[in-house]
Design a protein around this motif. Structure first.
Motif, PDB file in Angstrom:
ATOM      1  N   TYR A 332      38.292  48.733  43.815  1.00  0.00           N
ATOM      2  CA  TYR A 332      39.722  48.671  44.037  1.00  0.00           C
ATOM      3  C   TYR A 332      40.338  47.934  42.895  1.00  0.00           C
ATOM      4  O   TYR A 332      41.558  48.173  42.884  1.00  0.00           O
ATOM      5  N   VAL A 333      39.659  47.296  42.119  1.00  0.00           N
ATOM      6  CA  VAL A 333      40.070  46.259  41.304  1.00  0.00           C
ATOM      7  C   VAL A 333      41.403  46.848  40.254  1.00  0.00           C
ATOM      8  O   VAL A 333      42.233  46.526  39.811  1.00  0.00           O
ATOM      9  N   SER A 334      40.838  48.089  39.587  1.00  0.00           N
ATOM     10  CA  SER A 334      41.565  48.975  38.737  1.00  0.00           C
ATOM     11  C   SER A 334      43.032  49.219  39.401  1.00  0.00           C
ATOM     12  O   SER A 334      43.900  49.478  38.594  1.00  0.00           O
ATOM     13  N   GLN A 335      43.239  49.415  40.576  1.00  0.00           N
ATOM     14  CA  GLN A 335      44.299  49.680  41.561  1.00  0.00           C
ATOM     15  C   GLN A 335      45.289  48.414  41.711  1.00  0.00           C
ATOM     16  O   GLN A 335      46.475  48.390  42.401  1.00  0.00           O
ATOM     17  N   VAL A 336      44.673  47.108  41.307  1.00  0.00           N
ATOM     18  CA  VAL A 336      45.420  45.802  41.725  1.00  0.00           C
ATOM     19  C   VAL A 336      46.709  46.106  40.885  1.00  0.00           C
ATOM     20  O   VAL A 336      46.630  45.947  39.692  1.00  0.00           O
ATOM     21  N   ASN A 337      47.939  45.845  41.511  1.00  0.00           N
ATOM     22  CA  ASN A 337      49.257  45.724  41.000  1.00  0.00           C
ATOM     23  C   ASN A 337      50.116  45.098  41.764  1.00  0.00           C
ATOM     24  O   ASN A 337      49.796  44.618  42.848  1.00  0.00           O
ATOM     25  N   ILE A 338      51.305  44.646  41.271  1.00  0.00           N
ATOM     26  CA  ILE A 338      52.369  44.151  42.259  1.00  0.00           C
ATOM     27  C   ILE A 338      53.573  45.316  42.331  1.00  0.00           C
ATOM     28  O   ILE A 338      53.968  45.655  41.117  1.00  0.00           O
ATOM     29  N   VAL A 339      53.844  45.763  43.440  1.00  0.00           N
ATOM     30  CA  VAL A 339      55.070  46.702  43.596  1.00  0.00           C
ATOM     31  C   VAL A 339      55.885  45.984  44.528  1.00  0.00           C
ATOM     32  O   VAL A 339      55.262  45.797  45.953  1.00  0.00           O
ATOM     33  N   CYS A 340      56.871  45.758  44.297  1.00  0.00           N
ATOM     34  CA  CYS A 340      57.788  45.139  45.336  1.00  0.00           C
ATOM     35  C   CYS A 340      59.163  45.828  45.287  1.00  0.00           C
ATOM     36  O   CYS A 340      60.054  45.852  44.031  1.00  0.00           O
TER      37      CYS A 340
END
Length: 392
Positions: A332-340
């Motif tokens: 899952y690490v490659s999909q870690v982002n911040i969306v807000c």
């Protein structure tokens, strides 16, 4: 009787997504939650100002279970033993791996860091009932015609990914807008506080700067870089012995590991979160998986725990437990982002950050309704009344 294939502990965003995904993989699934509903925390920011009722922020678990075909039981997990081999419930029921379930997904969320006098504050990240309490406190101040309100969040130096700054920003901006609509904003002192010198920096420098500028534009006092010593009845006391008086203190404590995971035999990081592989498999436990706020989040230094990351982890965990070859486990690490979508009451800012880029899109007026539309979409798509968009 054959054991349940997947036992999921926790009925939050991550746990519910894990149950839905498990049924997509045709796995017999039981979800255990201490609430009858999924509480949609991102929508609770509007309860204090009366734009939402508590009932509209609830999504009944029995409806979700019916629509997706998983089983659910209302009970409370009081202990996990032998690194997930046993689960003890408040009802007295003890479930065992191998006899009652094959795979275990831990999605109980996090605990809260505790400070002296924290009972003198209110939060939207705690029990759902606190949202109504905040609304009543705000109404009382409005009836008086004047007052002081302080909103802020705390840090966790042992695991900075567990802070809850976004909802704190949203709440104070919505209170500001609400008071302006009532034409009494000039009778209230609003203050935003945080122990770090640059709150919001995890969203990226551009987003943090815009948030701080918006506080100034709205006449909201800023107290940054002052570590909190304790809370008193109507004041915040800082480590330098200075204090800030406020009739209503709204405080979003940082997360820490759930007490249920202590003495469980599970591998924990310094802050009490469960250590996992990038596959979401608990380190050293091939039949146990941890997702969402329960897990020690892997990824870049600026990572932050968010609902959509919990969903990504849920999908990753279920996919990986469904395949036999551990050499092809997904990460899952490659999909870690911040969306807000940070709502400000009369608009919003769409914020995005990953390892390659970060940007902020200001959306006056329409942004407020965009986030409300997301709330409708979230409910309807979870109940399978409308299609689910990939990645949302």
């Amino acid at each position: 009787m054959a054991p349940i294939q997947v036992l999921i502990l926790g009925g939050g965003i991550g746990g519910v997504e894990a149950a839905i995904e498990a049924r997509r993989h045709h796995l017999e699934t039981l979800l255990i939650s201490d609430r009858e509903y999924l509480w949609i925390y991102p929508l609770s920011i509007w309860i204090p100002t009366g734009e939402r009722s508590k009932e509209t922020v609830k999504l009944p678990l029995f409806k979700l279970a019916q629509r997706h075909g998983f089983q659910w039981k209302m009970d409370e997990v009081v202990a996990i033993q032998e690194a997930g081999a046993k689960v003890q419930l408040k009802s007295g029921l003890i479930l065992e791996q191998g006899r009652d379930y094959e795979q275990l997904v831990l999605a109980l969320g996090s605990g809260k860091t505790q400070m002296e006098g924290q009972s003198n504050t209110y939060s939207l990240c705690g029990k759902p009932s606190e949202a109504d309490q905040i609304q009543e406190k705000l109404k009382t101040l409005v009836q008086k015609g004047q007052g002081s309100i302080a909103v802020g969040f705390g840090g966790n130096p042992k695991d900075p990914s567990a802070v809850r700054g976004g909802p704190a920003f949203e709440l104070i901006f919505n209170i500001d807008t609400w008071l302006r609509r009532k034409k009494i904003r000039d009778q209230f002192q609003l203050t935003f506080f945080a122990p770090m010198a640059d709150p919001g920096i995890r969203m990226g420098k551009q987003a943090a700067t815009r948030s701080e500028n918006l506080l100034s534009q709205k006449g909201i006092q800023k107290l940054f870089g002052k570590k909190i010593l304790r809370f008193e009845s109507e004041s915040i006391v800082f480590e330098d012995q200075s204090r800030w008086e406020s009739q209503l203190i709204l405080f979003f404590a940082a997360g820490t590991g759930s007490k249920v995971y202590q003495n469980s035999g599970l591998p924990l990081n310094e802050s009490g979160f469960i250590r996992t592989e990038p596959s979401c498999q608990v380190v050293g436990s091939p039949h146990v998986w941890a997702i969402g706020d329960s897990a020690a989040l892997l990824g870049p230094e600026w990572k932050a725990k968010q609902g959509h990351i919990a969903e990504v982890m849920a999908k990753t965990a279920i996919h990986n437990m469904s395949i036999k070859d551990v050499q092809v486990h997904q990460s899952y690490v490659s999909q870690v982002n911040i969306v807000c979508v940070m709502d400000v009451g009369n608009g919003a800012a769409l914020i995005y950050r990953d390892d390659h880029r970060g940007w902020v899109l200001t959306l006056p007026i329409i942004g407020h309704w965009l986030k409300k539309a997301w709330g409708i979409y979230f409910r309807l798509s979870k109940l399978k009344w409308i299609p689910r968009l990939s990645g949302f």
